[in-house]
Design a protein around this motif. Structure first.
Motif, short mmCIF file in Angstrom:
data_model
loop_
_atom_site.label_atom_id
_atom_site.label_comp_id
_atom_site.label_asym_id
_atom_site.label_seq_id
_atom_site.Cartn_x
_atom_site.Cartn_y
_atom_site.Cartn_z
N ILE A 26 0.86 -1.18 0.00
CA ILE A 26 0.00 0.00 0.00
C ILE A 26 0.90 1.23 0.00
CG2 ILE A 26 -0.23 0.17 2.50
CD1 ILE A 26 -3.23 0.74 1.98
N ARG A 27 0.50 2.24 -0.72
CA ARG A 27 1.36 3.42 -0.87
C ARG A 27 1.34 4.31 0.36
NH1 ARG A 27 1.64 6.56 -6.29
NH2 ARG A 27 3.22 4.97 -6.59
N SER A 28 0.15 4.61 0.93
CA SER A 28 0.09 5.56 2.04
C SER A 28 -1.17 5.33 2.87
CB SER A 28 0.08 6.99 1.49
OG SER A 28 -1.12 7.23 0.77
N MET A 29 -1.27 6.10 3.93
CA MET A 29 -2.47 6.02 4.77
C MET A 29 -3.69 6.52 3.98
SD MET A 29 -3.59 5.01 7.59
CE MET A 29 -5.00 5.19 8.63
N GLY A 30 -3.48 7.47 3.10
CA GLY A 30 -4.58 7.95 2.25
C GLY A 30 -5.13 6.84 1.37
N THR A 31 -4.26 5.99 0.88
CA THR A 31 -4.71 4.83 0.10
C THR A 31 -5.50 3.89 0.99
OG1 THR A 31 -2.76 5.02 -1.30
CG2 THR A 31 -3.95 2.96 -1.39
N ALA A 32 -5.08 3.72 2.24
CA ALA A 32 -5.81 2.86 3.17
C ALA A 32 -7.22 3.40 3.42
CB ALA A 32 -5.05 2.73 4.49
N VAL A 35 -9.17 2.49 0.36
CA VAL A 35 -9.46 1.06 0.39
C VAL A 35 -10.64 0.80 1.32
CG1 VAL A 35 -8.59 -1.18 1.17
CG2 VAL A 35 -7.17 0.27 -0.26
N ALA A 36 -10.61 1.41 2.50
CA ALA A 36 -11.70 1.21 3.46
C ALA A 36 -13.03 1.72 2.91
CB ALA A 36 -11.37 1.91 4.78
N ALA A 37 -12.99 2.85 2.21
CA ALA A 37 -14.23 3.40 1.64
C ALA A 37 -14.79 2.49 0.56
CB ALA A 37 -13.97 4.80 1.08
N LEU A 38 -13.95 2.06 -0.37
CA LEU A 38 -14.42 1.20 -1.45
C LEU A 38 -14.87 -0.16 -0.92
CD1 LEU A 38 -14.93 0.71 -4.44
CD2 LEU A 38 -12.56 0.00 -4.66
N PHE A 84 -2.91 -0.10 -4.18
CA PHE A 84 -3.13 -1.18 -3.22
C PHE A 84 -2.98 -2.50 -3.96
CE2 PHE A 84 -6.36 -3.95 -1.04
CZ PHE A 84 -5.63 -4.16 0.11
N GLU A 85 -2.11 -3.37 -3.47
CA GLU A 85 -1.88 -4.63 -4.18
C GLU A 85 -1.60 -5.76 -3.19
OE1 GLU A 85 1.24 -6.56 -7.34
OE2 GLU A 85 1.09 -4.39 -7.21
N ILE A 86 -2.21 -6.90 -3.48
CA ILE A 86 -1.94 -8.13 -2.73
C ILE A 86 -1.48 -9.15 -3.77
CG2 ILE A 86 -2.89 -9.89 -1.20
CD1 ILE A 86 -4.98 -7.83 -0.33
N ASP A 87 -0.43 -9.90 -3.42
CA ASP A 87 0.26 -10.73 -4.41
C ASP A 87 -0.59 -11.82 -5.05
OD1 ASP A 87 2.47 -9.17 -4.03
OD2 ASP A 87 3.46 -10.56 -2.67
#
Length: 111
Positions: A26-32, A35-38, A84-87
């Protein structure tokens, strides 16, 4: 106000999981927060539909298939948010479990 605290708890859970798990990027807390919103919107719109469609599997597995449903929401979120990426999907299931556990603890602390 409680929905805002729940959103903060889930965002923090995603960010902490990304710091703990080497296969969650994940790039940053803003991305988190995104992610939580979506994830929240997806879960709000589709959870009950998927729940009822997979009810036989949920009953056969004694509720363990709900983990797969949460992982599916996380996987879709992974595909829709660029930072945001999961392998792999197997890692997505593990990340879903960790995020859910962290979310439970943080909601207990915050609420």
């Amino acid at each position: 106000m409680s929905w805002l605290m729940a959103w903060v708890a889930f965002s923090a859970s995603v960010f902490i999981a990304a710091q703990i798990l080497p296969f969650v990027h994940i790039r940053s807390m803003g991305t988190a927060v995104r992610v939580a919103a979506l994830y929240g919107v997806l879960k709000f719109c589709l959870y009950w539909l998927l729940f009822f469609l997979s009810l036989p599997l949920i009953l056969i597995t004694l509720g363990l298939f709900l983990i797969v449903i949460n992982a599916i929401f996380l996987w879709v979120t992974d595909k829709l948010i660029e930072d945001f990426e999961i392998d792999s999907f197997r890692h997505t299931v593990v990340a879903s479990l960790v995020i859910s556990a962290l979310d439970l603890v943080l909601r207990w602390i915050l609420l």
